[in-house]
Design an enzyme around this catalytic site. Structure first.
Site, PDB file in Angstrom:
ATOM      1  N   CYS A 110      26.149  21.145  48.747  1.00 42.17           N
ATOM      2  CA  CYS A 110      26.940  20.520  48.291  1.00 42.17           C
ATOM      3  C   CYS A 110      28.194  19.855  49.560  1.00 42.17           C
ATOM      4  O   CYS A 110      28.782  18.492  49.017  1.00 42.17           O
ATOM      5  CB  CYS A 110      27.796  21.260  47.211  1.00 42.17           C
ATOM      6  SG  CYS A 110      28.990  22.581  47.459  1.00 42.17           S
ATOM      7  N   HIS A 147      45.202  26.483  45.238  1.00 46.68           N
ATOM      8  CA  HIS A 147      44.351  25.458  44.840  1.00 46.68           C
ATOM      9  C   HIS A 147      43.677  26.000  45.232  1.00 46.68           C
ATOM     10  O   HIS A 147      43.304  25.913  46.071  1.00 46.68           O
ATOM     11  CB  HIS A 147      44.349  23.932  44.574  1.00 46.68           C
ATOM     12  CG  HIS A 147      43.422  24.094  43.891  1.00 46.68           C
ATOM     13  ND1 HIS A 147      42.540  23.275  42.936  1.00 46.68           N
ATOM     14  CD2 HIS A 147      42.256  22.625  44.415  1.00 46.68           C
ATOM     15  CE1 HIS A 147      41.817  23.170  42.641  1.00 46.68           C
ATOM     16  NE2 HIS A 147      40.849  22.477  43.853  1.00 46.68           N
ATOM     17  N   HIS A 150      36.721  24.826  42.242  1.00 51.21           N
ATOM     18  CA  HIS A 150      36.266  25.093  41.856  1.00 51.21           C
ATOM     19  C   HIS A 150      34.787  26.001  41.426  1.00 51.21           C
ATOM     20  O   HIS A 150      33.902  26.829  42.225  1.00 51.21           O
ATOM     21  CB  HIS A 150      35.638  23.611  40.899  1.00 51.21           C
ATOM     22  CG  HIS A 150      36.325  22.461  40.330  1.00 51.21           C
ATOM     23  ND1 HIS A 150      37.162  22.186  41.276  1.00 51.21           N
ATOM     24  CD2 HIS A 150      37.971  22.477  39.135  1.00 51.21           C
ATOM     25  CE1 HIS A 150      38.120  21.443  41.035  1.00 51.21           C
ATOM     26  NE2 HIS A 150      38.173  21.267  39.533  1.00 51.21           N
ATOM     27  N   ASP A 154      26.050  26.944  38.177  1.00 54.87           N
ATOM     28  CA  ASP A 154      24.463  26.706  38.729  1.00 54.87           C
ATOM     29  C   ASP A 154      24.504  27.753  40.209  1.00 54.87           C
ATOM     30  O   ASP A 154      23.641  26.685  41.298  1.00 54.87           O
ATOM     31  CB  ASP A 154      24.197  24.894  39.272  1.00 54.87           C
ATOM     32  CG  ASP A 154      25.360  25.100  39.988  1.00 54.87           C
ATOM     33  OD1 ASP A 154      25.986  25.315  40.650  1.00 54.87           O
ATOM     34  OD2 ASP A 154      25.620  23.462  40.086  1.00 54.87           O
ATOM     35  N   ARG A 162      28.465  29.729  41.049  1.00 55.10           N
ATOM     36  CA  ARG A 162      28.794  28.384  42.695  1.00 55.10           C
ATOM     37  C   ARG A 162      29.772  28.473  42.490  1.00 55.10           C
ATOM     38  O   ARG A 162      30.604  27.618  41.766  1.00 55.10           O
ATOM     39  CB  ARG A 162      27.736  27.602  42.738  1.00 55.10           C
ATOM     40  CG  ARG A 162      28.101  26.596  44.151  1.00 55.10           C
ATOM     41  CD  ARG A 162      27.463  25.872  43.806  1.00 55.10           C
ATOM     42  NE  ARG A 162      27.626  24.769  42.820  1.00 55.10           N
ATOM     43  CZ  ARG A 162      28.121  23.492  43.067  1.00 55.10           C
ATOM     44  NH1 ARG A 162      28.492  23.535  43.705  1.00 55.10           N
ATOM     45  NH2 ARG A 162      28.181  23.177  41.857  1.00 55.10           N
ATOM     46  N   CYS A 164      32.829  26.702  44.510  1.00 53.69           N
ATOM     47  CA  CYS A 164      32.737  25.788  45.175  1.00 53.69           C
ATOM     48  C   CYS A 164      34.134  25.488  45.783  1.00 53.69           C
ATOM     49  O   CYS A 164      34.943  24.996  45.151  1.00 53.69           O
ATOM     50  CB  CYS A 164      32.249  24.425  44.352  1.00 53.69           C
ATOM     51  SG  CYS A 164      32.170  23.271  45.640  1.00 53.69           S
TER      52      CYS A 164
END
Ligand code: FE
Length: 194
Positions: A110, A147, A150, A154, A162, A164
């Site tokens: 990704c 932060h 996310h 999946d 996951r 990410c």
């Protein structure tokens, strides 16, 4: 009657001043506040860190500040750790708390570093994120609130998750460095930031 009104007015004035003073003291205290927080698991105790925006700007690189403090997202396939597969651990770039072990890292294709499980459940907090017309689950460092990215449903087994994560939110230490510095999962790396 007139005297009563004067006294009432004066008392109200004193009340307002006292209230404002308490508010000011409260906000000053919050800047340096450290609060003990028992995490979801009930096993880990994480000390929360609060800093002013000026303090964060001094501590972090501009890229780290944009991602960690302003919920920015680095461009895909550009981050330092996207294609980084070395044994070790990933720590919060804001406060040094361990967030992920390299064993949980996988190539999701990704464009961002992806992990299927946090180093410690209590080290990461989740918030609903409805920005950009999407419903996502934001993940943040439980200690400094920075932060990270996310989490999606999946991912590969065993968790099917996951995480990410932006490279800019992380600092990597190799297995050798972790051993040399005798870091345990609840320790911080010294001097995170830029
Ligand atoms: Fe942190």
């Amino acid at each position: 009657m007139v005297i009563n009104n004067i006294f009432r007015g004066r008392n109200q004035g004193i009340t307002v001043i006292a209230f404002l003073l308490l508010m000011t003291l409260g906000s000053c205290a919050q800047n340096n506040q450290k609060e003990v927080n028992i995490s979801d698991s009930g096993m880990k105790v994480t000390e929360r860190i609060f800093k002013s925006e000026e303090e964060w700007k001094k501590l972090l690189t501009p890229e780290q500040y944009t991602v960690l403090r302003q919920k920015g997202t680095e461009r895909p396939y550009t981050g330092l750790y996207d294609q980084h597969f070395v044994k070790g651990a990933y720590f919060c770039a804001g406060c040094g708390l361990e967030l992920f072990d390299s064993d949980s890292k996988f190539d999701a294709g990704c464009g961002w570093p992806s992990f299927n499980t946090p180093a410690e459940k209590g080290h990461i907090d989740e918030h609903a994120d409805r920005s950009y017309g999407m419903v996502r689950t934001e993940v943040v460092c439980s200690r400094c609130g920075g932060h990270l990215g996310h989490v999606f449903n999946d991912g590969p087994p065993p968790t099917g998750l996951r995480y990410c994560i932006n490279s800019a939110s992380l600092i990597f230490r190799s297995e050798e460095e972790v051993k040399r510095e005798k870091l345990r999962s609840n320790d911080s790396i010294p001097n995170p930031g830029g």
